[in-house]
Write a protein that holds these residues in place. Sequence first.
Motif, PDB file in Angstrom:
ATOM      1  N   UNK A 177       0.860  -1.188   0.000  1.00 46.32           N
ATOM      2  CA  UNK A 177       0.000   0.000   0.000  1.00 46.32           C
ATOM      3  C   UNK A 177       0.894   1.234   0.000  1.00 46.32           C
ATOM      4  N   UNK A 178       0.647   2.132  -0.943  1.00 45.63           N
ATOM      5  CA  UNK A 178       1.405   3.370  -1.041  1.00 45.63           C
ATOM      6  C   UNK A 178       0.473   4.562  -0.872  1.00 45.63           C
ATOM      7  N   UNK A 179       1.006   5.638  -0.309  1.00 46.90           N
ATOM      8  CA  UNK A 179       0.196   6.854  -0.193  1.00 46.90           C
ATOM      9  C   UNK A 179       0.222   7.667  -1.478  1.00 46.90           C
ATOM     10  N   UNK A 180       1.050   7.264  -2.444  1.00 48.12           N
ATOM     11  CA  UNK A 180       1.294   8.077  -3.639  1.00 48.12           C
ATOM     12  C   UNK A 180       0.077   8.154  -4.554  1.00 48.12           C
ATOM     13  N   UNK A 181      -0.107   9.322  -5.172  1.00 47.00           N
ATOM     14  CA  UNK A 181      -1.259   9.546  -6.051  1.00 47.00           C
ATOM     15  C   UNK A 181      -0.874   9.762  -7.509  1.00 47.00           C
ATOM     16  N   UNK A 182       0.429   9.703  -7.840  1.00 48.70           N
ATOM     17  CA  UNK A 182       0.860   9.860  -9.226  1.00 48.70           C
ATOM     18  C   UNK A 182       2.047   8.950  -9.491  1.00 48.70           C
ATOM     19  N   UNK A 183       2.338   8.739 -10.774  1.00 46.61           N
ATOM     20  CA  UNK A 183       3.481   7.921 -11.175  1.00 46.61           C
ATOM     21  C   UNK A 183       4.252   8.681 -12.235  1.00 46.61           C
ATOM     22  N   UNK A 184       5.578   8.518 -12.232  1.00 46.33           N
ATOM     23  CA  UNK A 184       6.436   9.204 -13.187  1.00 46.33           C
ATOM     24  C   UNK A 184       6.850   8.220 -14.283  1.00 46.33           C
ATOM     25  N   UNK A 185       6.322   8.355 -15.488  1.00 50.04           N
ATOM     26  CA  UNK A 185       6.737   7.454 -16.578  1.00 50.04           C
ATOM     27  C   UNK A 185       8.213   7.650 -16.915  1.00 50.04           C
ATOM     28  N   UNK A 218       5.721  13.946 -18.023  1.00 49.08           N
ATOM     29  CA  UNK A 218       5.366  14.441 -16.682  1.00 49.08           C
ATOM     30  C   UNK A 218       4.628  13.371 -15.877  1.00 49.08           C
ATOM     31  N   UNK A 219       4.605  13.502 -14.557  1.00 47.52           N
ATOM     32  CA  UNK A 219       3.841  12.548 -13.734  1.00 47.52           C
ATOM     33  C   UNK A 219       2.379  12.531 -14.152  1.00 47.52           C
ATOM     34  N   UNK A 220       1.761  11.375 -14.035  1.00 46.56           N
ATOM     35  CA  UNK A 220       0.333  11.277 -14.344  1.00 46.56           C
ATOM     36  C   UNK A 220      -0.413  10.751 -13.117  1.00 46.56           C
ATOM     37  N   UNK A 221      -1.647  11.203 -12.934  1.00 46.65           N
ATOM     38  CA  UNK A 221      -2.429  10.746 -11.783  1.00 46.65           C
ATOM     39  C   UNK A 221      -2.771   9.273 -11.897  1.00 46.65           C
ATOM     40  N   UNK A 222      -3.029   8.660 -10.756  1.00 46.58           N
ATOM     41  CA  UNK A 222      -3.217   7.210 -10.694  1.00 46.58           C
ATOM     42  C   UNK A 222      -4.669   6.781 -10.531  1.00 46.58           C
ATOM     43  N   UNK A 223      -5.615   7.644 -10.717  1.00 46.35           N
ATOM     44  CA  UNK A 223      -7.017   7.276 -10.550  1.00 46.35           C
ATOM     45  C   UNK A 223      -7.377   6.108 -11.461  1.00 46.35           C
ATOM     46  N   UNK A 224      -7.738   4.979 -10.855  1.00 47.47           N
ATOM     47  CA  UNK A 224      -8.169   3.820 -11.619  1.00 47.47           C
ATOM     48  C   UNK A 224      -7.062   3.132 -12.384  1.00 47.47           C
ATOM     49  N   UNK A 225      -5.810   3.474 -12.109  1.00 47.75           N
ATOM     50  CA  UNK A 225      -4.667   2.936 -12.839  1.00 47.75           C
ATOM     51  C   UNK A 225      -4.220   1.628 -12.206  1.00 47.75           C
ATOM     52  N   UNK A 226      -3.653   0.734 -13.027  1.00 51.23           N
ATOM     53  CA  UNK A 226      -3.168  -0.536 -12.488  1.00 51.23           C
ATOM     54  C   UNK A 226      -1.970  -0.353 -11.568  1.00 51.23           C
TER      55      UNK A 226
END
Length: 309
Positions: free
Chosen positions: A175-183, A194-202
Motif C-alpha cells: 500500500x502506497x500513499x502516492x497519487x501519481x506515477x512518473x513514466x 510528466x507525472x500522471x495521476x493514478x485514478x483507476x490505474x493498475x
Amino acid sequence: MNEPIAATGRQFEITHGAARAVVTEVGAALRVFEIDGVPYSETYDPDERPPAGAGAVLVPWPNRVTDGRWSLEGQPQQLALTEPDKHNAIHGLLRHTPWTVTEHADTTVVMQAMVPVQPGWPVPLLTSIGYTLTSDGLTVTHTVENLGSRAVPFGVGVHPYPRAGNAETDDCTLRLSASSVLPVDAERLLPARPPRPLEGDEQDFRSGRLLAGVELDTAFGGAEPAPDDPQRLVRHRLTDPSGRGVEVWADPVFGWVQVHTPAEFPGRGRAVAIEPMTCPPDALNSGTDLVVLSAGECWTAEWGLRPLT
C-alpha cells in the motif's frame, strides 16, 4: 597485525528491548532491523557490498541524473557516471564513503560525512544520519548543512528493503500513499513524460495490491499524509496475508517514493525496496521538489520503520 574488517566497514549495533538494528560504517547503511529475531528489513552479509543498493543513504540526490550533467547558476556541472551502462550518475556521492560515528549509545547511533567540493558538485555539504530504536520501531533522522558560500539545491533519499517478517514477498500486499506515477524510458529509467495521476490505474497502490506478478522500478509522486492522520506523516505499508508487516513512514517532505522489486536478492529471492525520496529522478535538471539550502543553513527530516503486529 590488524584484524581485517568487513567490506562494509565496522558494524554498529543498537538495541531496545527485543529490537535490534545494525548500521554499516561504509555508506551508513541499515543492514539489519529485527524484533525478537523476526526480520523487518532484508539483510546481507557484512562482507558483501550492499546488494541492489540495500540500506543506502542517497545524498545529495536520489535516483538518477541524466548523463551526470546539471547546472548551478548557469555553470555546467559534470558528475561521474556511476551507472555507466545507462550513462547516468546515480544515488548521490556517499554510498561508498566511510562515515564517522559522532554518537553511539545503546539505542542510538549517529554518523556524519562530508560531501566535499569535487567535479560535478561545487558546494560543500555536511550531512548526518541518526538511527534510533524506540518502543515504536526505528526512527531515522537526516541533517544536511551548507558549508559553502552560496546556495545549493539538493535531495535526499534512502533505499531500505522492508520485509513483512518471514512472509514471502509475493504473498504480501503493498500500500502506497502516492497519487501519481512518473513514466520513464525503458532503457535508462529516466523521466519520459510528466507525472500522471493514478485514478483507476493498475499502478495505483493506495488501496493495496498483492505483489505476486508485479514488477516495479518506478517512481511515485504525490505522497501525502492522510487527511485524518494526527501525526501528519506519509505512510507506506507492506503486509502479509494476516495484516502483519511493516510501515515505512516519513515526514511530508518525502513526497516521492521509488519502489523496486528485484527478482534475486541474495538469500531471499524476490524482495521489495520502498524508498522515500524528497525529489524525483533527474531533479537536478528538472528542479522538481529540490530543497535549496542557503549558505550556512541546516535542514533536517525524518522517516522510519514501524512493525505492524
